[in-house]
Motif scaffolding. Structure first.
Motif, PDB file in Angstrom:
ATOM      1  N   GLY A  67       1.116  -0.987  -0.070  1.00 17.28           N
ATOM      2  CA  GLY A  67      -0.355  -0.452  -0.486  1.00 17.28           C
ATOM      3  C   GLY A  67       1.035   1.329   0.329  1.00 17.28           C
ATOM      4  O   GLY A  67       0.891   2.372   0.399  1.00 17.28           O
ATOM      5  N   TYR A  70      -7.954   0.047  -2.756  1.00 20.28           N
ATOM      6  CA  TYR A  70      -7.196   1.338  -2.000  1.00 20.28           C
ATOM      7  C   TYR A  70      -8.057   2.036  -3.253  1.00 20.28           C
ATOM      8  O   TYR A  70      -8.495   2.565  -4.209  1.00 20.28           O
ATOM      9  N   GLU A  97      -8.462  -6.018   3.051  1.00 18.62           N
ATOM     10  CA  GLU A  97      -7.920  -4.720   3.390  1.00 18.62           C
ATOM     11  C   GLU A  97      -8.651  -3.458   2.767  1.00 18.62           C
ATOM     12  O   GLU A  97      -8.610  -3.559   1.280  1.00 18.62           O
ATOM     13  N   LYS A 131      -7.966   0.074   2.181  1.00 23.96           N
ATOM     14  CA  LYS A 131      -7.168   1.500   2.647  1.00 23.96           C
ATOM     15  C   LYS A 131      -7.679   2.616   1.118  1.00 23.96           C
ATOM     16  O   LYS A 131      -7.619   2.904   0.353  1.00 23.96           O
ATOM     17  N   ILE A 138      -7.516   1.274   6.820  1.00 20.67           N
ATOM     18  CA  ILE A 138      -6.697   2.062   7.174  1.00 20.67           C
ATOM     19  C   ILE A 138      -6.712   3.472   5.923  1.00 20.67           C
ATOM     20  O   ILE A 138      -7.748   3.359   5.033  1.00 20.67           O
ATOM     21  N   SER A 149      -3.764   6.555   4.821  1.00 20.27           N
ATOM     22  CA  SER A 149      -2.653   6.734   4.902  1.00 20.27           C
ATOM     23  C   SER A 149      -2.236   8.013   4.330  1.00 20.27           C
ATOM     24  O   SER A 149      -2.535   7.769   4.003  1.00 20.27           O
TER      25      SER A 149
END
Length: 594
Positions: free
Chosen positions: A171, A522, A548, A550, A590, A592
């Motif tokens: 990522g 993502y 996941e 992100k 998440i 970032s």
């Protein structure tokens, strides 16, 4: 002009691994503890040849010649028995004037190559017969370590791949693009996703995993990349033997040269049967023809990166062994791309960047090509992929063709970065668009998809457009959605108490990839717009346990305010969503910065 060219070379070549010696040169000097006792030079000279070889190939050129005497006069024979990976950045030293670097490169090449490559084959009589490149007997010598190239299985010094040390964990953002995530997960689970440690050809032969290439704007292409075996395999070395004077890699990226330097370099490279060349033209204005010296290396050259030349179809006709071709800042008027894509072409990887190629449609049809990467080019035509049995990776950033037509491509695993607003996607003759009546065609081979979205122009159509595309890729495992515009006032920045805009719309319902495969999602170049938050919530409503999710912020965005608002918004969403996997914490969410 030179500064612009130098920056382009730096951008492109920063994505590739460098030889060990270049890594050593770039490593800061270390403070070493004093030796426990004085070690006489005789102890150095007593090292076995293979240990000396491992030291020599890691030394920058200047250190190599300064310290070589420690290993006795035989060091130069050991050095010549190792394939040379020469990089002009190894000459970045105050001891050599800039104007002298080109001559120094020629001197090192000529010393290593000598009269040309010599093959050393193990013979039954106890000695090793030495033959020149033309087969002439050159006598008998002793094989210093009894096998081929030292450290054959370690390919970190090869340059047709990413410098993975420069990339962080999963990522991370490639700063060369607008907040782009680069997925770097590896492990046993990757085999199911097409990220395999070994791959089998149709004949069942196994090969080591190919190098990773970091794409600006894309998650990653795990397949379709040239393997180091393709470039540096020993298919032309007799069994049980090795070579003297061979050149594997020759890279000139920062050095200004004259035509007479090219003459010396390529005369030596031709004798050394060079396998990979990177040559940047920083000295001659305009775009001179690809040097004849490169074309004369056609019987050995497998990888070519050319910067700021004119590359025509007839220039690569003689490069019969070429497997990988990269043209950067180049021009072409006479069908170089169609020539590279002909069915009889051996080229497996074609990379085009910052180039003016005067080409309309690009057809990947009935070809051996595995990977096509077009970055930072202006293109208004159509990209056609059909009857391409070996083709695995199509990556366009920020190149925007008007149309991408995909037909029979059973091995295609990676598509990126598809511009949903400017490019029409057609699969198996059907245009993929929101509200389509036809049943969506399926491409189960695709595992990685990168999309670019203009929220300002598309507005509320974004989730439905993405949903329709995802219906075509039932086995998708990694998805990147990149914002391609700025947040305007009409959209506004997200706030913690924003309502779920798409609540009850049931987007992404009953998608096979969501239900079974999609585990890495993502939102990159994240700018904190309300439509971005709404799309994220719609995705999380359907995310499965183990996913996941992100959000990667765009560089320069007001990350402090966005981070605080987004944290509260996600916390509120977790409590309200009907998705048990998100509510119970089985989906990783998440934020970032990179």
């Amino acid at each position: 002009m030179e500064e612009d060219r130098a920056s382009i070379v730096a951008i492109v070549m920063a994505k590739f691994r460098v030889p060990w010696a270049t890594q050593t040169h770039a490593t800061p000097a270390a403070d070493l503890a004093p030796p426990v006792a004085d070690v006489p030079h005789a102890e150095w000279r007593g090292l076995p040849d293979d240990a000396v070889a491992r030291v020599l190939i890691r030394l920058p050129v200047l250190d190599l010649f300064r310290l070589g005497y420690l290993f006795s006069p035989r060091w130069i024979d050991i050095w010549r028995a190792e394939p040379l990976c020469l990089h002009d950045r190894q000459f970045a030293s105050p001891r050599i004037a800039t104007d002298d670097v080109a001559d120094a490169i020629a001197n090192v090449l000529e010393l290593h190559v000598g009269d040309g490559v010599q093959f050393v084959g193990v013979q039954g009589g106890g000695g090793n017969e030495v033959a020149g490149a033309d087969g002439d007997d050159l006598g008998v010598i002793v094989n210093p370590w009894g096998h081929g190239v030292v450290d054959d299985d370690d390919d970190d010094d090869h340059v047709w791949g990413l410098d993975e040390a420069a990339v962080e964990d999963a990522g991370v953002v490639d700063d060369s693009g607008p907040g782009v995530a680069v997925e770097l997960e590896e492990g046993p689970a990757d085999e199911a996703s097409g990220v395999v440690d070994e791959s089998a050809d149709q004949d069942g032969a196994r090969h080591r995993q190919g190098p990773r290439i970091r794409f600006p704007g894309g998650v990653r292409a795990d397949d379709g990349v040239m393997s180091d075996d393709d470039l540096y395999g020993h298919d032309d070395i007799p069994d049980g033997g090795y070579e003297i004077g061979r050149v594997y890699s020759f890279r000139v990226e920062t050095t200004r040269w004259r035509p007479d330097h090219l003459d010396r370099w390529f005369a030596a490279l031709q004798r050394g049967r060079v396998r990979e060349v990177s040559l940047a033209n920083l000295a001659i204005e305009g775009h001179p023809d690809l040097p004849q010296g490169i074309r004369d290396c056609g019987t050995s050259l497998k990888g070519l990166h050319a910067f700021f030349f004119t590359v025509e179809a007839n220039h690569i006709d003689s490069l019969v062994m070429l497997r990988g071709l990269g043209v950067y800042g180049c021009t072409s008027n006479y069908g170089m791309i169609p020539r590279a894509l002909r069915p009889e072409s051996e080229i497996r990887v074609l990379m085009i960047d910052f180039s003016q190629l005067g080409v309309g449609d690009i057809a990947v049809e009935a070809t051996r090509l595995r990977s096509l990467m077009m970055h930072n080019n202006v293109m208004e035509g159509t990209v056609i992929v059909h009857d391409a049995l070996q083709f695995r990776s199509l990556h366009l950033y920020p190149t925007r063709p008007s149309r991408i037509c995909i037909g029979e491509a059973p091995s295609l695993r990676n598509i990126g970065s598809l511009d949903l607003f400017n490019t029409v996607l057609e699969i198996k003759g059907i245009v993929i668009q929101a509200g389509m009546v036809q049943r969506a065609p399926k491409m189960p081979s695709v595992r990685i998809l990168s999309l670019r979205v203009n929220y300002t122009e598309m507005g509320h159509r974004v989730p439905r457009e993405i949903e329709q595309i995802l219906k075509c890729f039932p086995c998708l495992e990694k998805l990147e959605i990149m914002r391609d515009d700025e947040v305007i006032q009409a959209e506004g920045l997200l706030e913690a108490d924003d309502e779920h805009i798409y609540d009850g719309n049931n987007f992404f319902h009953d998608l096979r990839c969501f239900n079974h495969h999609l585990r890495c999602i993502y939102l990159t170049a994240f700018r904190g717009g309300k439509y971005e938050l709404a799309l994220g919530k719609a995705i999380l409503d359907k995310a499965q346990a183990g996913t996941e999710f992100k959000m990667v912020y765009s560089p320069g965005s007001n990350t402090d305010n966005i981070t605080n608002q987004l944290r509260w918004a996600i916390d509120h969403f977790r409590m309200a969503t009907p998705n048990d996997a998100v509510r119970d914490g089985h989906v990783s969410v998440i934020q970032s910065l990179h």
